[in-house]
Design a protein around this motif. Structure first.
Motif, PDB file in Angstrom:
ATOM      1  N   ASN A   4      81.035  49.064  55.824  1.00 14.70           N
ATOM      2  CA  ASN A   4      82.005  48.439  57.077  1.00 14.70           C
ATOM      3  C   ASN A   4      83.188  49.089  57.036  1.00 14.70           C
ATOM      4  OD1 ASN A   4      83.170  46.814  58.710  1.00 14.70           O
ATOM      5  ND2 ASN A   4      83.387  44.934  57.371  1.00 14.70           N
ATOM      6  N   GLY A  26      86.008  45.025  52.895  1.00 15.30           N
ATOM      7  CA  GLY A  26      85.634  45.969  54.115  1.00 15.30           C
ATOM      8  C   GLY A  26      86.743  46.819  54.244  1.00 15.30           C
ATOM      9  N   ASN A  33      80.024  43.781  59.905  1.00 11.36           N
ATOM     10  CA  ASN A  33      78.681  43.589  59.486  1.00 11.36           C
ATOM     11  C   ASN A  33      77.733  43.446  60.364  1.00 11.36           C
ATOM     12  OD1 ASN A  33      79.742  43.289  56.947  1.00 11.36           O
ATOM     13  ND2 ASN A  33      79.698  40.899  56.883  1.00 11.36           N
ATOM     14  N   ASP A  53      75.688  42.800  50.307  1.00 15.22           N
ATOM     15  CA  ASP A  53      76.562  41.421  50.714  1.00 15.22           C
ATOM     16  C   ASP A  53      75.358  40.550  51.007  1.00 15.22           C
ATOM     17  OD1 ASP A  53      78.155  39.493  51.766  1.00 15.22           O
ATOM     18  OD2 ASP A  53      79.202  40.629  52.926  1.00 15.22           O
ATOM     19  N   SER A  73      76.513  47.589  53.104  1.00 12.78           N
ATOM     20  CA  SER A  73      77.704  47.040  52.637  1.00 12.78           C
ATOM     21  C   SER A  73      78.321  47.906  51.213  1.00 12.78           C
ATOM     22  CB  SER A  73      77.738  45.607  52.190  1.00 12.78           C
ATOM     23  OG  SER A  73      77.353  44.831  53.481  1.00 12.78           O
TER      24      SER A  73
END
Length: 918
Positions: free
Chosen positions: A581, A589, A278, A308, A526
């Motif tokens: 990610n 992720g 992140n 996110d 994200s």
């Protein structure tokens, strides 16, 4: 680039609509703000602003019911639950809240989709009756209660909905159902009111019913924002709901469908970046924004959309400093601000009804950034005093009275933090309010520099005020654990709102906040499977097949909602940057979203895909080197004059830099509180106990009877030394009790070994116990005196041979006190440190004239007692079995050469203290 809202306003203007008399209904309040802004650009003359409502506001107006928070609904629901449930069968509020929230969500869905309530609840009850696992007859109480719960669901719903309607409040679904019921009278009373619905996609049954009725009565028009690509492709989820509305609504059989646009197929610059973690995404977004600002001169018409919400703070910290106008639509979660950690540890420490507080909780509380200043009085840091006392006295648990004694001037603050809440909710909340006021008073001293912290305190004051109101009204919270649970529930929904320019500069928002809005440049973060879309999750009592049967939304419909929002952002944008990610973070992720794969497979746009790896410079570890300047040389002379101990010399062999820190700089390792007795504490207790036992025998021969008599005092002496070394630590339970028993066992086993030797005929005479040695040695290469000093655990004479004995509570093997080559003594700490120590003791005692050669020296290992006395021995070679255990003048001469070389190296100004690689 023209936006959807702009196009709608132009169409209404071209249709000669009186915009002032229209009521605009949009999916969100934020979209209404943008509509007002665009209105000023479209309308050239001065007009009265039209009424602009979000769908929730419109439905509340229609239903004449106000929505309320989830937490308040839970309190109201519990009131109904306990009225309808026998007292002995009713769950506590804390237990109820776990399943009550899920049931409220189901009530909400059932009402929003206008499902016949009695029918679906009876259906659910019948399913559970068929599915339950017990075939026993008669049924057990557990099974009966389980099935009874499902049969009561309709009763709970019925009573709860009536109760809310009487109070003119409700959850969203109930408000929607009531709005549908009021629709007929609303249409009669507002026959001239024209509504414009715009930007909708997924509609529940209530919304569909309301909009269709208004369309049917010519009181509304509706504008859809969907692209032909999505409408024509029957498998594309971005057009799933709009296709259904176009095909199923009777209105569109005879009226045009406004609109199907053709923007998505236009040329776009789409870049997809796979970035690890992140923080990596946040940093890369910052780089993209910096590049865009340099190219375009500003970030107007640019949005960062976060899939996110946890990315918000990293992204804010990664923004270029040159950004001057910024608007953050997302609220900052209250659970993420520093003050949260204080109340977390306060609740944790008060959850159990106890007057004792765990030392780590105490240290966390008094060290907290909002609390530490309250302990700083008249220039004295009382928090530091408390921490020092805890460490010094090994306090694992403390009470309020002990804290009073340590920090005498902080009684009020100690009372607020450490008075026993005793499960009294009103007392707990009162203490919290007083604490908040104390924090505020401290922050007010430098108000200008503490504005943000004061905002934090204010928001928490609001939160606890709401908690107090709910409890005073309903009286459902009975203990601190439940108070903590409700507090966390409230905390999870509260946010700290940002102030900014809502229509200027860079926009940062969540996916849902982007509804109806269009931007020329979009950065979406994200875009991972499990985040966008969220994937399969079924937090509901209603099974999947029952949802299908009743046309309730499942995960497929929820995924389609996010598909629409995602593609809606792309529809009119020209520059699109997507990050995901690449690394698996726990359960999320690592896997890029199906949305990205779909973009790549569509073939409509050229996708520029890259995997971004952060530039991580290779940092070679540099060994710490301390140059021996004149000041350091002078300190070494002082160290040499005061005396080197065997342990300090072996410390140098292990790592010279440790010797420098501990012996030259006098830096001692911080002694943490020992919750479990440490190995060195155990060793000290055993050593001191044996010292007490054997001191009276110095100069005397041991007898079996005398040693047996010593065994009677083991418990008393071990207990005494534990209290002396372990201070106020508790040795009466848990691991510490086991270690206490081990200490007694070690001493007992040692005495048994002594008795066994005496029975075998050995004659043992104690010469010295804890013998102090302090000698000067002559080193011609050094023009100042050098001393050696150290304590020998025990010196005795066994059958005419003098023995120097060093006790070790750890495990030592015979090969650890044997050497083949003298130079190994000062080069290999791990193998030969034990040999170096016992030879140093022998050397010191010989030089002082306390003993005569030849002698033996070695170790007694309490974890290897069955091997007895482990003698130092010199071998001819590493593999040789031949060894000499007697220490003679030749032995000490060889050792002396190595010892002097070591001390010369330590004191040599040309040889720096260089860290050894571990």
């Amino acid at each position: 680039m023209t936006t959807f809202i702009h196009d709608v306003l132009k169409d209404l203007q071209n249709d000669n609509q009186n915009i002032s008399e229209l009521t605009f209904v949009l999916p969100s309040k934020r979209a209404g703000l943008f509509l007002k802004h665009q209105l000023a650009e479209v309308v050239e003359q001065t007009i009265f602003a039209p009424e602009i409502l979000s769908i929730e506001e419109f439905v509340e107006d229609l239903a004449q019911i106000k929505s309320t928070s989830n937490t308040e609904l839970l309190f109201e629901f519990y009131s109904i639950y306990i009225q309808l449930t026998k007292k002995e069968q009713a769950d506590s509020f804390e237990s109820f809240s776990n399943w009550g929230q899920i049931l409220l969500q189901d009530f909400n869905e059932i009402d929003r989709y206008l499902i016949p309530q009695e029918k679906i609840f009876n259906y659910l009850s019948s399913i559970q009756d068929l599915n339950h696992w017990s075939l026993e007859e008669p049924q057990t109480d557990f099974i009966r209660n389980y099935l009874a719960f499902w049969k009561k669901l309709y009763g709970y719903y019925n009573a709860f909905s009536k109760h809310l309607l009487n109070k003119k409040i409700g959850y969203q679904g109930l408000i929607y159902r009531k709005a549908v019921n009021n629709l007929e009278s609303y249409i009669k009373n507002n026959a001239k009111r024209k509504h414009v619905f715009l930007g909708f996609n997924a509609l529940n049954t209530s919304e569909e019913t309301i909009i269709q009725e208004l369309l049917k009565n010519k009181l509304a028009s509706i504008y859809w924002d969907v692209d032909r690509v999505f409408m024509d492709n029957k498998k594309h989820d971005a057009g799933l709901f709009t296709r259904q509305h176009k095909n199923n609504w009777p209105f569109f059989k005879q009226n045009p469908f406004n609109w199907i646009a053709e923007n998505y197929s236009k040329e776009k610059n789409i870049s997809v970046f796979g970035v690890p973690k992140n923080i990596g995404q946040a940093k890369h977004i910052g780089s993209i924004l910096e590049s865009l600002q340099k190219t375009n001169g500003s970030l107007k018409n640019t949005a960062v959309v976060l899939g996110d919400e946890n990315l918000l703070i990293p992204v804010l910290n990664s923004l270029p400093l040159s950004i001057d106008a910024l608007n953050v639509t997302m609220g900052f979660p209250l659970k993420s601000i520093p003050l949260t950690s204080l109340f977390e540890v306060l609740f944790q420490s008060h959850k159990t009804n106890s007057s004792l507080f765990y030392f780590k909780d105490v240290v966390k509380i008094i060290s907290h950034q909002f609390i530490r200043p309250l302990f700083f009085i008249d220039g004295v840091d009382n928090a530091a005093l408390i921490i020092q006392t805890i460490d010094k006295n090994n306090l694992v648990y403390l009470n309020k009275e002990r804290l009073y004694k340590i920090a005498k001037s902080c009684d009020t603050t100690i009372d607020l933090l450490f008075s026993n809440w005793d499960n009294a909710i009103s007392f707990a909340l009162e203490n919290i309010f007083k604490l908040i006021l104390a924090i505020k008073a401290n922050l007010d001293k430098e108000k200008a520099s503490n504005l943000l912290q004061l905002e934090y305190v204010f928001r928490f004051n609001e939160l606890f005020t709401e908690l107090k109101r709910l409890n005073e009204e309903h009286q459902h919270i009975k203990d601190i654990a439940t108070l903590f649970s409700v507090y966390k529930e409230l905390l999870s929904t509260e946010t700290l709102d940002f102030q900014g320019e809502p229509l200027q500069g860079l926009q940062i928002m969540g996916m849902l906040e982007s509804r109806v809005l269009d931007f020329e440049t979009v950065i979406i973060a994200s875009v991972n499977e499990g985040i966008l879309p969220a994937g399969k999750s079924n937090n509901s009592f209603i099974p999947f097949d029952v949802k299908l049967e009743n046309k309730l939304p499942t995960f497929k419909e929820k995924d389609a909602v996010y598909t629409y929002h995602f593609y809606k952002l792309l529809q009119r944008a020209k520059n699109i940057y997507i990050t995901y990610n690449t690394e698996a973070d726990v359960l999320t992720g690592g896997e890029k979203s199906r949305f990205i794969t779909q973009l790549e497979l569509e073939g409509i746009h050229k996708i520029n895909s890259k995997i971004i790896t952060p530039q991580v410079p290779q940092i070679e570890k540099e060994l710490n080197v301390v140059k021996k300047n004149s000041d350091l040389q002078q300190k070494l002379i002082e160290v040499a004059k005061s005396g080197f101990s065997p342990s300090s010399l072996t410390n140098y062999i292990r790592n010279p830099i440790d010797f420098y820190y501990q012996k030259v700089l006098k830096i001692r390792e911080h002694n943490d509180v020992e919750e479990t007795v440490a190995a060195n504490t155990l060793g000290t207790v055993v050593h001191n106990t044996l010292e007490d036992f054997y001191k009276p025998f110095v100069g005397k021969f041991l007898t079996i009877e005398a040693v047996k008599k010593l065994k009677l005092g083991i418990e008393k002496r071990v207990t005494y030394h534990f209290k002396n070394e372990y201070k106020e630590g508790d040795i009466t339970k848990g691991k510490n009790l086991i270690i206490y028993e081990i200490a007694k066992r070690y001493v007992n086993n040692f005495l048994d070994l002594e008795i066994k030797a005496l029975k075998a005929g050995d004659q043992i005479k104690i010469i010295a116990i804890e013998a102090d040695n302090d000698i000067e040695i002559k080193i011609p290469e050094l023009n100042y005196p050098v001393r050696l000093k150290g304590k020998v655990d025990r010196v005795d004479e066994c059958n005419g041979i003098i023995r120097i004995i060093d006790y070790k509570t750890g495990k030592v093997e015979q090969n650890q006190v044997e050497i083949a080559y003298w130079e190994d003594l000062t080069t290999d700490y791990k193998k030969y440190s034990k040999s170096f120590q016992v030879l140093t003791y022998a050397y010191m005692m010989n030089q002082s004239g306390a003993i005569n050669l030849p002698i033996e020296a070695g170790i007694i290992s309490f974890k290897n007692l069955n091997k007895g006395f482990l003698k130092f021995a010199k071998k001819e070679s590493v593999s040789s079995r031949s060894k000499d255990a007697l220490i003679t003048i030749d032995t000490l001469a060889c050792f002396e050469a190595e010892l002097k070389n070591l001390i010369i190296e330590i004191c040599n100004p040309e040889i720096d203290f260089t860290e050894k690689e571990v």
